[in-house]
Design a protein around this motif. Structure first.
Motif, short mmCIF file in Angstrom:
data_model
loop_
_atom_site.label_atom_id
_atom_site.label_comp_id
_atom_site.label_asym_id
_atom_site.label_seq_id
_atom_site.Cartn_x
_atom_site.Cartn_y
_atom_site.Cartn_z
N ILE A 74 0.81 -1.18 0.05
CA ILE A 74 -0.04 0.10 -0.15
C ILE A 74 1.01 1.21 0.11
O ILE A 74 1.55 1.41 0.94
N GLY A 75 0.69 2.05 -1.12
CA GLY A 75 1.45 3.42 -1.01
C GLY A 75 0.30 4.35 -0.77
O GLY A 75 -0.88 4.37 -1.12
N MET A 76 0.72 5.52 -0.07
CA MET A 76 -0.06 6.66 0.49
C MET A 76 0.56 7.90 0.30
O MET A 76 1.69 7.98 0.79
N ASP A 77 -0.19 9.06 0.14
CA ASP A 77 0.18 10.27 0.11
C ASP A 77 -1.11 11.07 0.31
O ASP A 77 -2.20 10.55 -0.17
N VAL A 78 -0.82 12.16 0.89
CA VAL A 78 -1.82 13.20 1.18
C VAL A 78 -1.36 14.45 0.74
O VAL A 78 -0.30 15.15 1.00
N MET A 79 -2.29 15.37 0.19
CA MET A 79 -1.99 16.85 -0.32
C MET A 79 -1.46 17.62 0.89
O MET A 79 -2.27 17.34 2.02
N PRO A 80 -0.27 18.28 0.81
CA PRO A 80 0.13 19.06 1.86
C PRO A 80 -0.93 19.79 2.57
O PRO A 80 -0.74 19.91 3.63
N ASN A 81 -1.78 20.47 1.95
CA ASN A 81 -2.76 21.32 2.58
C ASN A 81 -3.87 20.57 3.31
O ASN A 81 -4.85 21.24 3.86
N ALA A 82 -4.00 19.21 3.19
CA ALA A 82 -5.08 18.26 3.74
C ALA A 82 -4.41 17.59 4.68
O ALA A 82 -5.00 16.97 5.35
N ARG A 83 -3.05 17.81 4.97
CA ARG A 83 -2.48 16.80 6.06
C ARG A 83 -2.72 17.25 7.56
O ARG A 83 -3.41 18.49 7.81
N GLY A 84 -2.64 16.22 8.52
CA GLY A 84 -3.24 16.66 9.75
C GLY A 84 -4.69 16.24 10.21
O GLY A 84 -4.88 16.66 11.24
N ARG A 85 -5.28 15.84 9.28
CA ARG A 85 -6.65 15.49 9.50
C ARG A 85 -7.24 14.15 9.57
O ARG A 85 -8.35 13.62 9.60
#
Length: 193
Positions: free
Chosen positions: A172-183
């Motif tokens: 499983i590879g995962m990323d989150v847009m920088p402005n959406a992190r921490g949620r």
């Protein structure tokens, strides 16, 4: 032990990837083993911990220089930024930097505790054509078996993809847009995957 089957499967998978047998229990000093890279699809250096067992697998030319470094590193420091720095003292003269630690986390149908959520949706590979792969670079761009995304409007803000890493492991590879992190969006898509 609840995880015995998982540890056994992971050990067999790692051994097949590295082309060596790992010790079943902790050994002191930590073994530094040369690997024949022509017979495995591995990187030039791996430090591996499975349960209490730790081993270092490296190019033959590095083994003797790595042994004193590894002998002086407690196993917990081996898997830290300091450990990566110490290992790099051997590899950098040949132009190889040690990145890490990189964690591979494993679960199976017994140990996994899936997260129930309604924010993540399964996506078809065709729906990922407009994804910014410079942001979602940990995700499998080509050959993904499945993808799970969180959308905000028409934009993907979190993505996890599943790829076949060789029986019995799926990656499983995962990323989150920088402005959406921490949620908690990364946890949502990984839980779905």
């Amino acid at each position: 032990m609840k995880y015995a089957r998982l540890v056994s499967s992971v050990r067999l998978w790692v051994e097949s990837k590295l082309g060596i047998s790992l010790p079943e229990t902790g050994v002191v000093p930590i073994p530094v083993v040369a690997v024949d890279h022509s017979k495995s699809d591995t990187h030039p250096l791996w430090a591996v911990r499975i349960a209490d067992s730790v081993s270092v697998v490296a190019r033959q030319s590095w083994v003797e220089r790595l042994r004193p470094v590894v002998r002086n590193l407690p196993s917990d420091l081996m898997f830290s930024v300091f450990g990566a720095y110490e290992l790099s003292r051997v590899t950098l003269p040949e132009g190889v930097g040690v990145w890490g630690p990189s964690w591979y986390l494993f679960a199976d149908e017994i140990s996994d505790e899936a997260i129930e959520n309604d924010r993540s949706v399964m996506v078809d590979p065709s729906e990922l054509r407009n994804v910014d792969w410079d942001v979602f670079w940990h995700c499998g761009r080509d050959g993904a078996l499945a993808g799970f995304a969180v959308f905000e409007g028409d934009s993907v803000v979190a993505l996890a993809t599943v790829q076949d890493a060789g029986e019995p492991v799926w990656e499983i590879g995962m990323d989150v847009m920088p402005n959406a992190r921490g949620r908690g969006l990364g946890r949502v898509v990984v839980g779905s995957a």
